[in-house]
Design a protein around this motif. Structure first.
Motif, PDB file in Angstrom:
ATOM      1  N   TRP A   1     -14.988  -7.797 -13.709  1.00 45.67           N
ATOM      2  CA  TRP A   1     -14.606  -7.859 -12.131  1.00 45.67           C
ATOM      3  C   TRP A   1     -14.480  -9.838 -12.734  1.00 45.67           C
ATOM      4  O   TRP A   1     -14.305 -10.256 -11.573  1.00 45.67           O
TER       5      TRP A   1
ATOM      6  N   TRP B   1     -11.263 -10.054 -13.208  1.00 43.76           N
ATOM      7  CA  TRP B   1     -10.764 -10.020 -11.808  1.00 43.76           C
ATOM      8  C   TRP B   1     -10.275 -11.504 -10.820  1.00 43.76           C
ATOM      9  O   TRP B   1      -9.415 -11.822 -10.877  1.00 43.76           O
TER      10      TRP B   1
ATOM     11  N   SER C   1      -7.383 -13.570  -9.957  1.00 44.97           N
ATOM     12  CA  SER C   1      -7.052 -13.637  -8.769  1.00 44.97           C
ATOM     13  C   SER C   1      -7.048 -15.547  -8.225  1.00 44.97           C
ATOM     14  O   SER C   1      -6.122 -15.265  -6.940  1.00 44.97           O
TER      15      SER C   1
ATOM     16  N   ARG D   1      -4.865  -8.790   0.177  1.00 41.73           N
ATOM     17  CA  ARG D   1      -4.863  -7.373  -0.873  1.00 41.73           C
ATOM     18  C   ARG D   1      -6.638  -7.727  -1.774  1.00 41.73           C
ATOM     19  O   ARG D   1      -6.628  -6.647  -1.390  1.00 41.73           O
ATOM     20  N   LEU D   2      -6.386  -8.806  -1.750  1.00 44.68           N
ATOM     21  CA  LEU D   2      -7.643  -9.286  -2.885  1.00 44.68           C
ATOM     22  C   LEU D   2      -8.772  -9.110  -2.338  1.00 44.68           C
ATOM     23  O   LEU D   2     -10.528  -9.189  -2.628  1.00 44.68           O
TER      24      LEU D   2
ATOM     25  N   ASP E   1      -9.603  -6.786   0.504  1.00 44.09           N
ATOM     26  CA  ASP E   1      -9.908  -5.264   0.606  1.00 44.09           C
ATOM     27  C   ASP E   1     -10.294  -4.584  -0.624  1.00 44.09           C
ATOM     28  O   ASP E   1     -11.011  -3.869  -0.523  1.00 44.09           O
ATOM     29  N   VAL E   2      -9.999  -5.365  -2.109  1.00 54.06           N
ATOM     30  CA  VAL E   2     -10.599  -4.904  -3.599  1.00 54.06           C
ATOM     31  C   VAL E   2     -11.569  -5.289  -3.465  1.00 54.06           C
ATOM     32  O   VAL E   2     -12.784  -4.371  -3.229  1.00 54.06           O
TER      33      VAL E   2
ATOM     34  N   LYS F   1     -13.885  -2.958  -0.409  1.00 54.48           N
ATOM     35  CA  LYS F   1     -13.986  -1.132  -1.076  1.00 54.48           C
ATOM     36  C   LYS F   1     -15.308  -1.453  -1.498  1.00 54.48           C
ATOM     37  O   LYS F   1     -15.987  -0.712  -2.233  1.00 54.48           O
ATOM     38  N   ARG F   2     -14.869  -2.636  -2.984  1.00 54.79           N
ATOM     39  CA  ARG F   2     -15.849  -2.488  -3.785  1.00 54.79           C
ATOM     40  C   ARG F   2     -17.478  -2.338  -3.253  1.00 54.79           C
ATOM     41  O   ARG F   2     -18.247  -2.209  -4.244  1.00 54.79           O
TER      42      ARG F   2
END
Length: 286
Positions: free
Chosen positions: A145, A148, A152, A184-185, A187-188, A191-192
């Motif tokens: 993460w 990530w 990002s 999108r990021l 949303d990632v 969700k996590r």
């Protein structure tokens, strides 16, 4: 900017390139000014600015101190990138990439540099054995993460933030491209954070500290003008919950206000050299 622009066969730099950042952007690296950096008395010397990348490290330092690691005392020196201070010889010696933050670790027998925000977070977390899991599975999740976020950030800042808010001309294709990727990021992350309290799992780690400045500022409407409305960030309820929880942490609240050029209004500190410095802030800021 002409709609029918065709790139030349060979690109050449002109001083006006870069819009709002034209004065500090160059296609070359290295020092432009011969100037040494100041040094304080503490084991760690941080040279930074309170951007989302800069906040990561001051947040970690303050969280370490909040957790009782008294050896994590640090001096935070302002590097005003708008004035080109990242191109001084002293700063380039710490970070040849001329980007904040940069750290001088004087805690051992021989001082050494650490640059890039993720590398600094990892170095300090491992040094103090805090805010990073020690088991292989947990460490892998935390580092995943963290990386990530590191990967990002350019899409959110240099991509969406630049073309939506800073660019001298509004380019529909560029804004659409990076708005899509920023959502999108989000949303990632959403969700996590719908399946775990923090990005790496049950425990608060450097992965959360790294992502907070970027996601939190947009989520709360504090970055890039009307970006929060434009991106409908209220839809990401798990991100909003996470931001609120992190914002309540005393260490984080201190760390996020360090290193701001606009320190005179009582809400930020230009530099930090002692815990006493925070007493200069208005009540309720931290």
């Amino acid at each position: 900017m002409a709609d029918d622009y065709t790139p030349p066969e060979v690109w050449t730099w002109e001083p006006g390139n870069g819009g709002a950042f034209a004065a500090i952007n160059r296609p070359t690296s290295g020092a432009q000014v011969d100037k040494a950096l100041p040094e304080g008395e503490h084991p760690f010397q941080l040279y930074s600015l309170g951007t989302p990348n800069g906040q990561k490290v001051t947040i970690l330092f303050e969280e370490l101190l909040e957790a009782g690691f008294s050896d994590a005392e640090y001096d935070a020196w302002l590097i005003n990138i708008g004035d080109g201070e990242q191109f001084t010889s002293g700063f380039v010696a710490l970070n040849p990439n001329s980007k904040i933050p940069a750290l001088l670790d004087k805690s051992g027998s021989e001082p050494f540099r650490v640059f890039e925000s993720g590398a600094i977070l990892l170095h300090l977390a491992e040094k103090f054995g805090a805010f990073i899991p020690t088991d292989a599975k947990g460490r892998a999740e935390c580092l995943s993460w963290l990386m990530w976020q590191m990967g990002s950030a350019p899409f959110i800042g240099g991509g969406f933030g630049h073309f939506y808010h800073y660019a001298p001309a509004k380019i529909e294709y560029a804004i659409d491209r990076y708005a899509m990727e920023t959502k999108r990021l989000f949303d990632v992350a959403d969700k996590r954070l719908g399946e775990a309290r923090y990005l790496a799992g049950d425990d608060y780690t450097i992965a959360d500290m790294a992502a907070y400045g970027w996601l939190g500022a947009i989520a709360k409407g504090l970055a890039y003008g009307n970006a929060a409305t434009f991106l409908s960030v209220h839809e990401y309820v798990n991100v909003q919950r996470w931001v609120d929880e992190l914002t309540a942490r005393p260490g984080l609240r201190r760390g996020r206000v360090v290193g701001r050029a606009s320190a005179g209004e009582g809400r930020y500190l230009k530099e930090r050299h002692s815990a006493e410095d925070f007493k200069a802030l208005e009540p309720g800021v931290i």
